[in-house]
Motif scaffolding. Structure first.
Motif, PDB file in Angstrom:
ATOM      1  N   UNK A   1      29.229  19.913  25.648  1.00 49.34           N
ATOM      2  CA  UNK A   1      30.425  19.412  26.442  1.00 49.34           C
ATOM      3  C   UNK A   1      30.706  19.522  27.647  1.00 49.34           C
ATOM      4  N   UNK A   2      30.043  20.751  28.315  1.00 49.14           N
ATOM      5  CA  UNK A   2      30.031  20.828  29.840  1.00 49.14           C
ATOM      6  C   UNK A   2      28.908  21.027  30.263  1.00 49.14           C
ATOM      7  N   UNK A   3      28.701  21.106  31.657  1.00 44.90           N
ATOM      8  CA  UNK A   3      27.482  21.415  32.221  1.00 44.90           C
ATOM      9  C   UNK A   3      26.900  22.759  32.173  1.00 44.90           C
TER      10      UNK A   3
ATOM     11  N   UNK B   1      36.138  22.490  21.736  1.00 46.10           N
ATOM     12  CA  UNK B   1      37.037  23.279  22.499  1.00 46.10           C
ATOM     13  C   UNK B   1      36.866  23.023  23.881  1.00 46.10           C
ATOM     14  N   UNK B   2      35.384  23.212  24.473  1.00 45.24           N
ATOM     15  CA  UNK B   2      35.189  23.337  25.789  1.00 45.24           C
ATOM     16  C   UNK B   2      35.420  22.110  26.537  1.00 45.24           C
ATOM     17  N   UNK B   3      35.505  20.934  25.879  1.00 40.98           N
ATOM     18  CA  UNK B   3      35.777  19.712  26.620  1.00 40.98           C
ATOM     19  C   UNK B   3      37.185  19.694  26.934  1.00 40.98           C
ATOM     20  N   UNK B   4      37.952  20.344  26.051  1.00 43.46           N
ATOM     21  CA  UNK B   4      39.387  20.512  26.342  1.00 43.46           C
ATOM     22  C   UNK B   4      39.815  21.420  27.528  1.00 43.46           C
ATOM     23  N   UNK B   5      39.189  22.301  27.309  1.00 43.77           N
ATOM     24  CA  UNK B   5      39.381  23.594  28.310  1.00 43.77           C
ATOM     25  C   UNK B   5      38.969  23.305  29.784  1.00 43.77           C
ATOM     26  N   UNK B   6      37.910  22.679  29.950  1.00 47.38           N
ATOM     27  CA  UNK B   6      37.000  22.498  31.297  1.00 47.38           C
ATOM     28  C   UNK B   6      36.754  21.136  31.881  1.00 47.38           C
TER      29      UNK B   6
END
Length: 272
Positions: free
Chosen positions: A60-62, A191-196
């Motif tokens: 979801x994030x790097x 949830x990582x895509x929504x957080x960061x």
């Protein structure tokens, strides 16, 4: 441990330990203070061998995904039960944890280069380079380096090779599994895509419920299963098979991506 001992990639373990300690302390609040990381499956980690373990996960994030896994893995090995409370676990981290990442990402600036020293196995993507689609052969040195990392410890990989959800699984992961026969442990994050933001360096929304589910190792017949069978097994294990999209209506999908675009405009620096 000798002060100047190195890992198979020539990195000094003393320096790697301090990098993990420092960045562990800095990043801990991102999963405990600004947001709430829910964990399932810590006991699975404690039952794994010390080497030749391949973690497969959706992406979801790097960087935030990997950083969270470093926290969860070390906390579990120090006896934490599905939590990362009391950051003392980071003082003596497991040093033979690696993660597979695109070389161009890990060379893009000083911070990624520091992250790379902490455990990256950098590879050249065969399908994407400098923001453009390409079609090139897999480098034998990349395969060799992943095998070297597996021989030394645990390796995290993201079989889709992108943070975009429900993209196809890259067959290279299945080839790695058949070649080196690791214990394959699926992880599903949310949830990582929504957080960061996309890089995972900036917080764009707080008080998000993040989750990480560590599943039991896959049962794989390394000799007889075909590449396509292993790819399908990976898709279901990390919940990225197209059938999982059927639980969302077209309107829900549209609203989801609209929310993503809006939140990207509201990001704030992650340690502010």
């Amino acid at each position: 441990m000798p002060l100047l001992k190195r890992n198979p990639f020539g990195h000094y373990l003393f320096l790697k330990k301090w990098l993990i300690r420092v960045f562990g302390v800095i990043s801990h609040g991102r999963y405990r203070k600004f947001n709430n990381l829910q964990i399932e499956g810590s006991e699975v980690l404690r039952n794994l061998p010390d080497k030749n373990v391949l973690f497969i996960s959706n992406h979801q994030t790097y960087f935030a995904d990997v950083a969270a896994m470093f926290h969860v893995f070390n906390a579990a090995l120090k006896g934490r039960e599905d939590n990362i409370k009391n950051i003392g676990y980071i003082w003596n981290p497991k040093l033979n944890i690696y993660f597979v990442a695109a070389g161009e990402t890990m060379r893009a600036g000083l911070l990624p280069k520091i992250f790379a020293y902490a455990g990256s196995v950098s590879i050249d993507r065969t399908w994407r380079a400098d923001g453009k689609d390409v079609n090139r052969q897999v480098k034998n040195s990349d395969i060799s380096n992943i095998g070297k990392a597996l021989k030394d410890g645990w390796v995290i990989t993201f079989p889709q090779g992108t943070t975009t959800p429900f993209k196809p699984i890259r067959r290279g992961t299945a080839h790695i599994i058949k070649t080196f026969k690791p214990v394959v442990v699926p992880i599903v994050i949310d949830g990582f895509r929504r957080s960061f933001d996309k890089k995972g360096l900036n917080i764009k929304k707080r008080n998000v419920l993040q989750s990480m589910v560590i599943k039991e190792p896959l049962q794989i017949d390394y000799e007889n299963e075909e590449i396509a069978e292993i790819v399908t097994k990976i898709e279901f294990a990390i919940e990225q098979h197209p059938s999982f999209l059927k639980v969302l209506s077209p309107k829900e999908v549209e609203e989801y991506f609209a929310e993503e675009e809006e939140l990207n405009k509201q990001r704030t620096f992650w340690n502010s």
